[in-house]
Write an enzyme that holds these catalytic residues in place. Structure first.
Site, mmCIF file in Angstrom:
data_model
loop_
_atom_site.group_PDB
_atom_site.id
_atom_site.type_symbol
_atom_site.label_atom_id
_atom_site.label_comp_id
_atom_site.label_asym_id
_atom_site.label_seq_id
_atom_site.Cartn_x
_atom_site.Cartn_y
_atom_site.Cartn_z
ATOM 1 N N HIS A 191 25.307 -9.881 33.760
ATOM 2 C CA HIS A 191 26.713 -9.907 34.228
ATOM 3 C C HIS A 191 27.660 -9.919 33.030
ATOM 4 O O HIS A 191 28.668 -9.207 33.013
ATOM 5 C CB HIS A 191 27.007 -11.191 35.026
ATOM 6 N N LYS A 199 23.744 -12.952 51.794
ATOM 7 C CA LYS A 199 22.742 -13.777 51.107
ATOM 8 C C LYS A 199 22.773 -15.189 51.676
ATOM 9 O O LYS A 199 23.783 -15.620 52.233
ATOM 10 C CB LYS A 199 23.046 -13.835 49.598
ATOM 11 N N ARG A 225 21.736 -1.486 37.620
ATOM 12 C CA ARG A 225 20.534 -1.778 36.827
ATOM 13 C C ARG A 225 19.493 -0.685 36.968
ATOM 14 O O ARG A 225 18.835 -0.325 36.009
ATOM 15 C CB ARG A 225 19.923 -3.102 37.288
ATOM 16 N N SER A 259 20.202 -12.834 39.177
ATOM 17 C CA SER A 259 20.383 -14.275 39.368
ATOM 18 C C SER A 259 19.238 -14.844 40.196
ATOM 19 O O SER A 259 18.755 -15.949 39.936
ATOM 20 C CB SER A 259 21.707 -14.562 40.074
HETATM 21 O O1 PNS Z 1 26.571 -10.283 43.079
HETATM 22 P P1 PNS Z 1 26.435 -9.629 44.440
HETATM 23 O O2 PNS Z 1 25.914 -10.618 45.463
HETATM 24 O O3 PNS Z 1 25.637 -8.368 44.411
HETATM 25 O O4 PNS Z 1 27.943 -9.258 44.863
HETATM 26 C C1 PNS Z 1 28.187 -8.617 46.094
HETATM 27 C C2 PNS Z 1 29.686 -8.680 46.424
HETATM 28 C C3 PNS Z 1 30.148 -10.127 46.498
HETATM 29 C C4 PNS Z 1 30.451 -7.948 45.323
HETATM 30 C C5 PNS Z 1 29.882 -7.960 47.780
HETATM 31 O O5 PNS Z 1 29.080 -8.586 48.732
HETATM 32 C C6 PNS Z 1 31.332 -7.946 48.220
HETATM 33 O O6 PNS Z 1 32.101 -7.143 47.751
HETATM 34 N N1 PNS Z 1 31.673 -8.885 49.118
HETATM 35 C C7 PNS Z 1 33.020 -9.051 49.617
HETATM 36 C C8 PNS Z 1 33.111 -8.694 51.098
HETATM 37 C C9 PNS Z 1 33.380 -7.233 51.285
HETATM 38 O O7 PNS Z 1 34.366 -6.692 50.834
HETATM 39 N N2 PNS Z 1 32.424 -6.583 51.966
HETATM 40 C C10 PNS Z 1 32.467 -5.154 52.207
HETATM 41 C C11 PNS Z 1 31.756 -4.438 51.073
HETATM 42 S S1 PNS Z 1 31.747 -2.709 51.351
#
Ligand code: PNS
Length: 164
Positions: free
Chosen positions: A18, A42, A92, A129
Site C-alpha cells: 500500500h 469482507k 498486483r 493485508s
Molecule cells: O483494500 P480493499 O478492501 O481492496 O478496498 C476495497 C474498497 C474499500 C476500495 C472498495 O470496497 C470500495 O471502494 N468500497 C466503497 C464502497 C463502494 O463505493 N462500493 C462500490 C464499488 S464499485
C-alpha cells in the site's frame, strides 16, 4: 490544474505494498487523499478504522501532499464531496484485474470518475493485508512486509484474547 487523487482501501493494516502505491501517487498527483474504508464484502476488520488511520498517519508523515480520511459509503460520493478527480489503485497480479476492472467501470458509470492503476512493485506482488494477518496470527515474522509500527501493533493485537 491541480489534480486531486484518492487512494482508497481497507488498510487493515497498511502494508509496504500500500505504502508503495501511496508514495508513487504522491509523486504523480498534486494532492492525494488516502481514504480508509470498510469493505462491506469482507468480514469485520482486525483493527478499528481509527487504529488503521493512526498507523497510516504515522507511516505517511513524511509525505506533505498526502491527507487521510475515513469514509463509510460509496467511494464516488466521497470523491464528489471532496472534489477528487481520479481514483488510484494498485494492481498486483492478473487475479486483481477482473474485480478492479468491474469496480473501475462501475465507478465511472455511477460517478463519472476515472480510475488509474499503478502496477505493484514485483517484490510486493504476493503481499496482502490478509496474508500478513495470517502470518502474524501464528507468530510469524512480518517485518519485511509492513512498517515497524504495524508489526508491533499486529503482535499486540494477536497477544490479546479478543483478536478475531
Ligand atoms: O483494500 P480493499 O478492501 O481492496 O478496498 C476495497 C474498497 C474499500 C476500495 C472498495 O470496497 C470500495 O471502494 N468500497 C466503497 C464502497 C463502494 O463505493 N462500493 C462500490 C464499488 S464499485
Amino acid at each position: 490544474m491541480t489534480v486531486h487523487a484518492v487512494v482508497p482501501g481497507s488498510f487493515d493494516p497498511v502494508t509496504h505494498g500500500h505504502l508503495d502505491v501511496i508514495r508513487r501517487a504522491s509523486r504523480t498527483f498534486d494532492r492525494v487523499t488516502v481514504a480508509c474504508m470498510r469493505n462491506v464484502s469482507k468480514r469485520a476488520g482486525l483493527f478499528e478504522l481509527d487504529d488503521r488511520l493512526a498507523m497510516l498517519k504515522e507511516v505517511t508523515a513524511d509525505l506533505p501532499n498526502v491527507e487521510l480520511a475515513v469514509f463509510k459509503g460509496l467511494l464516488v460520493e466521497f470523491a464528489a464531496d471532496n472534489e477528487i478527480d481520479v481514483i488510484v489503485k494498485g494492481l498486483r497480479a492478473v487475479s486483481d484485474f477482473e474485480y478492479e476492472l468491474q469496480m473501475a467501470q462501475m465507478n465511472r458509470s455511477i460517478g463519472h470518475i476515472e480510475t488509474m492503476f499503478l502496477s505493484a512493485n514485483p517484490e510486493h506482488s504476493f503481499l496482502s493485508s490478509s496474508l500478513v494477518k495470517e502470518v502474524a496470527r501464528f507468530g510469524g515474522d512480518v517485518t519485511d512486509f509492513v512498517p515497524p509500527i504495524v508489526a508491533r501493533r499486529l503482535a499486540d493485537r494477536y497477544a490479546s484474547d479478543e483478536a478475531p
